[in-house]
Design an enzyme around this catalytic site. Structure first.
Site, mmCIF file in Angstrom:
data_model
loop_
_atom_site.group_PDB
_atom_site.id
_atom_site.type_symbol
_atom_site.label_atom_id
_atom_site.label_comp_id
_atom_site.label_asym_id
_atom_site.label_seq_id
_atom_site.Cartn_x
_atom_site.Cartn_y
_atom_site.Cartn_z
ATOM 1 N N ARG A 1 4.042 18.921 0.752
ATOM 2 C CA ARG A 1 4.608 20.092 0.090
ATOM 3 C C ARG A 1 3.877 20.475 -1.183
ATOM 4 N NH1 ARG A 1 9.979 22.045 1.078
ATOM 5 N NH2 ARG A 1 9.970 22.322 3.326
ATOM 6 N N ARG B 1 -7.103 12.682 0.864
ATOM 7 C CA ARG B 1 -6.023 13.213 1.711
ATOM 8 C C ARG B 1 -4.642 12.713 1.295
ATOM 9 N NH1 ARG B 1 -7.308 10.003 7.268
ATOM 10 N NH2 ARG B 1 -9.316 10.981 6.954
ATOM 11 N N HIS B 2 -4.570 11.574 0.647
ATOM 12 C CA HIS B 2 -3.249 11.149 0.149
ATOM 13 C C HIS B 2 -3.323 10.843 -1.352
ATOM 14 C CE1 HIS B 2 -5.073 7.394 1.488
ATOM 15 N NE2 HIS B 2 -4.713 7.539 2.756
ATOM 16 N N ASN C 1 0.864 -1.186 0.000
ATOM 17 C CA ASN C 1 0.000 0.000 0.000
ATOM 18 C C ASN C 1 0.904 1.240 0.000
ATOM 19 O OD1 ASN C 1 -1.369 2.281 1.104
ATOM 20 N ND2 ASN C 1 -3.011 0.951 1.785
ATOM 21 N N GLY D 1 1.387 -1.362 4.336
ATOM 22 C CA GLY D 1 1.770 -0.041 3.864
ATOM 23 C C GLY D 1 2.685 0.707 4.818
ATOM 24 N N HIS D 2 2.126 1.126 5.930
ATOM 25 C CA HIS D 2 2.818 2.082 6.789
ATOM 26 C C HIS D 2 4.206 1.613 7.229
ATOM 27 C CE1 HIS D 2 3.532 4.532 10.435
ATOM 28 N NE2 HIS D 2 2.969 5.473 9.694
ATOM 29 N N ARG E 1 -9.420 7.942 -0.870
ATOM 30 C CA ARG E 1 -10.372 8.338 0.176
ATOM 31 C C ARG E 1 -11.291 9.434 -0.337
ATOM 32 N NH1 ARG E 1 -8.650 6.355 5.557
ATOM 33 N NH2 ARG E 1 -10.475 7.443 6.289
ATOM 34 N N HIS F 1 -5.607 3.629 -1.562
ATOM 35 C CA HIS F 1 -6.920 3.924 -0.993
ATOM 36 C C HIS F 1 -7.315 5.329 -1.438
ATOM 37 C CE1 HIS F 1 -9.555 4.131 2.930
ATOM 38 N NE2 HIS F 1 -10.237 4.420 1.840
ATOM 39 N N THR G 1 -6.754 6.566 10.263
ATOM 40 C CA THR G 1 -6.649 5.445 9.326
ATOM 41 C C THR G 1 -7.905 4.603 9.478
ATOM 42 O OG1 THR G 1 -5.268 3.572 8.620
ATOM 43 C CG2 THR G 1 -5.354 4.020 10.987
ATOM 44 N N THR G 2 -8.053 3.559 8.656
ATOM 45 C CA THR G 2 -9.284 2.761 8.674
ATOM 46 C C THR G 2 -9.459 2.069 10.031
ATOM 47 O OG1 THR G 2 -8.763 2.320 6.364
ATOM 48 C CG2 THR G 2 -10.617 1.129 7.312
ATOM 49 N N GLU H 1 -8.582 0.351 -2.903
ATOM 50 C CA GLU H 1 -9.386 0.378 -1.667
ATOM 51 C C GLU H 1 -10.352 1.526 -1.767
ATOM 52 O OE1 GLU H 1 -7.451 0.849 2.097
ATOM 53 O OE2 GLU H 1 -6.123 -0.794 1.610
ATOM 54 N N ASP I 1 -0.053 4.491 -0.163
ATOM 55 C CA ASP I 1 -0.746 5.743 0.188
ATOM 56 C C ASP I 1 0.188 6.782 0.814
ATOM 57 O OD1 ASP I 1 -3.054 4.543 -0.612
ATOM 58 O OD2 ASP I 1 -3.842 4.202 1.395
ATOM 59 N N HIS I 2 1.097 6.290 1.674
ATOM 60 C CA HIS I 2 1.872 7.268 2.426
ATOM 61 C C HIS I 2 3.031 7.884 1.646
ATOM 62 C CE1 HIS I 2 -0.818 6.961 5.614
ATOM 63 N NE2 HIS I 2 -0.570 5.686 5.848
ATOM 64 N N HIS J 1 -3.339 -4.459 7.848
ATOM 65 C CA HIS J 1 -3.487 -3.300 8.728
ATOM 66 C C HIS J 1 -2.648 -3.480 9.990
ATOM 67 C CE1 HIS J 1 -5.015 0.358 10.446
ATOM 68 N NE2 HIS J 1 -5.611 0.598 9.298
ATOM 69 N N GLY J 2 -1.691 -2.572 10.126
ATOM 70 C CA GLY J 2 -0.857 -2.573 11.332
ATOM 71 C C GLY J 2 0.225 -3.643 11.333
ATOM 72 N N GLU K 1 -10.585 -9.551 3.355
ATOM 73 C CA GLU K 1 -9.303 -9.137 3.928
ATOM 74 C C GLU K 1 -9.562 -8.949 5.412
ATOM 75 O OE1 GLU K 1 -6.925 -6.117 1.995
ATOM 76 O OE2 GLU K 1 -6.142 -5.455 3.930
#
Ligand code: PXP
Length: 236
Positions: free
Chosen positions: A17, A48-49, A6, A212-213, A44, A42, A99-100, A69, A8-9, A190-191, A150
């Protein structure tokens, strides 16, 4: 098990920026070169990302599969039906969340889900339901015609290393077994990080992990290539 990354980040950092750096498309390409089997974004509601143009570019230029997503809304349905990603993962979405949080309540809105999923499946898109590891939600996911679930691993990730770890882990193991008995394929995410991911091997038949993160965070120190390769090697 295979790895979906993922990204997204990467977009979160870019948006800090404005402008175009770091490139989300380049990130996707590096992830697939290093063994990611799919790229997740994702889109959203508040953008936001990831932005619409990111999803368009990724879907055109990656060689692996795009997993989109998205929330269960008319706007997202239109986008998915136009874009035709390889798969869609339906998630709950609240505006203020970081986050979700938690899985989708499929059982509580069965008719709406049946219709929504039906439109995606009829368009040839694989559908995955992001749910908590809960028997009722697994059954409802099967009922609405999704091919995948998932499992939300957030509670397991939060409980990792505490007295609650076994309890949370058992929920994942039990739900995965039940889903497979019903004929569903099972992903998880997730996580998950470089430590807690190792126990995913104890869950039989898991297909793909979406992470992802932790990968993007590690990439800051070791580079994206190495961060993806390390995770890929941990899960294969
Ligand atoms: N799967 C789903 C459905 C998600 O919503 C997310 C977070 O966007 C992930 C996986 C990845 O979670 P993380 O960024 O914590 O690895």
């Amino acid at each position: 098990m295979i790895l979906g990354v993922n990204i997204d980040h990467v977009a979160t950092l870019r948006n800090a920026r404005g402008g175009v750096e770091p490139s989300v498309l380049d990130a996707a390409r590096i992830c697939e070169k290093c063994g990611a089997s799919s790229i997740t974004t994702h889109l959203r509601e508040d953008r936001r990302h990831i932005k619409d143009e990111d999803v368009d570019a990724i879907s055109k230029f990656i060689k692996t599969d795009l997993n989109l997503e998205m929330a269960v809304t008319d706007e997202m349905l239109d986008i998915a039906l136009k874009l035709k990603p390889h798969s869609v993962c339906l998630v709950p979405e609240k505006r203020q969340e970081v986050t979700t949080e938690g899985g989708l309540d499929v059982a509580g809105q069965q008719d709406k889900m049946n219709e929504f999923v039906g439109k995606l499946v009829n368009a040839g898109i694989i559908v995955s339901m992001f749910i908590d590891p809960d028997k009722k939600q697994v059954e409802a996911s099967k009922k609405c015609g999704a091919q995948f679930i998932e499992m939300h691993t957030g509670s397991y990730a939060n409980a990792f290393g505490t007295d609650k770890e076994e309890e949370e882990f058992l929920k994942l193991k039990t739900a995965a077994k039940y889903a497979q008995e019903l004929g569903l394929k099972v992903n998880a995410g997730h996580g998950l990080n470089y430590t807690n991911v190792k126990r995913m091997h104890e869950i039989e038949g898991l297909y793909e992990l979406n992470i992802g993160h932790s990968i993007i965070s590690r990439a800051i120190f070791v580079g994206l290539e190495q961060a993806v390769i390390e995770m890929r090697d941990l899960i294969k």
